[in-house]
Each structure stands twice: as C-alpha cells, then as structure tokens.
Write an enzyme that holds these catalytic residues in place. Sequence first.
Site, PDB file in Angstrom:
ATOM      1  N   ASN A  24       6.809  54.844  25.909  1.00 16.25           N
ATOM      2  CA  ASN A  24       7.730  54.696  24.787  1.00 16.25           C
ATOM      3  C   ASN A  24       7.951  56.001  24.040  1.00 16.25           C
ATOM      4  O   ASN A  24       9.097  56.372  23.743  1.00 16.25           O
ATOM      5  CB  ASN A  24       7.191  53.620  23.834  1.00 16.25           C
ATOM      6  CG  ASN A  24       8.082  53.374  22.635  1.00 16.25           C
ATOM      7  OD1 ASN A  24       8.142  54.192  21.732  1.00 16.25           O
ATOM      8  ND2 ASN A  24       8.775  52.252  22.619  1.00 16.25           N
ATOM      9  N   LYS A  58      10.318  58.177  16.934  1.00 13.32           N
ATOM     10  CA  LYS A  58      10.626  56.762  16.733  1.00 13.32           C
ATOM     11  C   LYS A  58      10.996  56.591  15.257  1.00 13.32           C
ATOM     12  O   LYS A  58      10.156  56.313  14.411  1.00 13.32           O
ATOM     13  CB  LYS A  58       9.438  55.878  17.105  1.00 13.32           C
ATOM     14  CG  LYS A  58       8.902  56.112  18.509  1.00 13.32           C
ATOM     15  CD  LYS A  58       9.964  55.950  19.569  1.00 13.32           C
ATOM     16  CE  LYS A  58      10.476  54.528  19.685  1.00 13.32           C
ATOM     17  NZ  LYS A  58      11.438  54.376  20.784  1.00 13.32           N
ATOM     18  N   ASP A 251       4.620  50.247  20.385  1.00 13.80           N
ATOM     19  CA  ASP A 251       5.068  49.160  21.262  1.00 13.80           C
ATOM     20  C   ASP A 251       4.094  48.845  22.387  1.00 13.80           C
ATOM     21  O   ASP A 251       4.508  48.506  23.511  1.00 13.80           O
ATOM     22  CB  ASP A 251       6.450  49.489  21.855  1.00 13.80           C
ATOM     23  CG  ASP A 251       7.565  49.316  20.841  1.00 13.80           C
ATOM     24  OD1 ASP A 251       7.285  48.850  19.723  1.00 13.80           O
ATOM     25  OD2 ASP A 251       8.718  49.654  21.160  1.00 13.80           O
TER      26      ASP A 251
END
Length: 290
Positions: A24, A58, A251
């Site tokens: 991720n 992110k 995640d």
Amino acid sequence: MDSSTVLFNQLKAADPFFVLAGPNVIESEEHILRMAGHIKSITSRVGLPLVFKSSFDKANRTSSKSFRGPGMIEGLKILEKVKIAYDIPIVTDVHETIQCEPVGRVADIIQIPAFLCRQTDLLVAAAKTGKIVNIKKGQFCAPSVMENSAEKVRLAGNPNVMVCERGTMFGYNDLVVDPRNLEWMREANCPVVADITHSLQQPAGKKLDGGGVASGGLRELIPCIARTAVAVGVDGIFMEVHDNPLNSPVDGPTQWPLRHFEELLQELVAISRVSKGKQRFKIDLTPFRE
C-alpha cells in the site's frame, strides 16, 4: 509512438489481464525493493504484465496520527530506483494538482484516488503529463460517473485513461462490490480495472485500543472478489500485497499475503481462460420455434 501509448496498448492487449500490485505505502527503500523483486518474479512466472504500485503519501488516512509514508520527494526517489532496478513500470497516486508534473517524471501511470475522481483540475493536471491516468471510482458514485471522469482526461488531450472499481458504500462502515459495475463501467470506453483489496475495506470500522477508529477489512474474501472480477472479464486487477500484513502500517486488514500471491494469480488465470466475460453475450429475443 510515445512510451505511454505503447504501454497503454500493451496493457489493453494483455491476455488474460494485467496486474497492478505492490504494498500500500512505501515503508522503506529496502522493503519496497525487496517486495518489487518478489512480485515481479511471481507475475513473470504466471505470465502476467505487471505495473508495480506503492504510495508515497497516504493523504486521506482516518487519523492524523496514522503513518502516511515518506512524502513525495523521497518517495519518488525510491520508486525510481525500483523502476530502474527491475525494469518495471510504476503506478502511484496524486492528491493535488502540483504533484502531477513531478510524479509524471517517474510514474508511468498516475492514479486518481476514489475520493477525488470528479476533481476536474486534478484530472486535467494528470492528463497533461501525458502519462496513463487510472481513475478510481468514488465509493459514493454510480458507475456512469466514470464516463464523465474519463472524458475530462480525454478532453485535456490524453486518450490513455482507464477506470477502476473499488466498491460502493453500504451504510457507514462497509462496502459492497456490485459486479454489474464492472460491465457498466465499460461504457467509459477504456480498460476496466478491479481493485480487489480496497473493495473489501470497512472504512472507519475498526476500533482502536487507545481510542479512535481505523479502517478494517475482510481479507478472507479477497479470493471471492478476485474470482468474480476475472470471470466478468476485467482488463486488469489491482491488488495490494504485503510480506507481513499483520504488521503493515497502512491497510493491513486488506493486504494480500505475498506467500499466497502466486497461488491466487494462477487460479485467476485459469478462471479467465474458460470465461467469455470479455465478450458481450448476444441475446436473441425473437420467438423460439421448435
């Protein structure tokens, strides 16, 4: 023909599908290089085109205390090393218009996050880099919205666009995957990608011991959604893969274990080989006669 168009045509022609995969977020240079090596080896053995994915930031984490990544400058340096070391194309996401130009100097595909799929200025800025643009469908959007989003990229002078399904909000803390969207999104007249792992998020559905919430997920259903997507006949699949998902800073509940990646891809290829999902079924409504 420019390199973006060459890659776009290669991905469109992928048989049976292409793969966007990676952890991720960039956790460290060492981790990303190691993961890229493993993932490239696996996809090469299975015979699938790979675009390596990881994020440098992110920006839409549930909590301001959550890990976000190394940032754009350092992250792009790491992704460029991956690209050179393993000779693989790169996909990463942007959140602001000012990021598009520098990201476009490294990434082969610029990804538009689902929350931003209708942001015209961001779509146009990504389009003007000349790189392939992958637009994730907002969890709040009907599939028809993606026709307009893709058209914004084309009108900015870039025909190399694809759209990505990543689930639809179902109540406050859950997503559902409607396979009809994978068919309806073809109306955008571009490759359709299924985001297998994010589709199984449970947004803000995980309570933390110290208070607050984070996104949960249903990792055990990843094979179910993946099998459905390739049977329907998507052009590509997006999967976040990790060598230690339980310790992933972002995640973790929806990242697929690296040790099972090859096994699942082999099964998906077998399913896609026997499916006619990419062919529209011709329905004859004339009266049946003996």
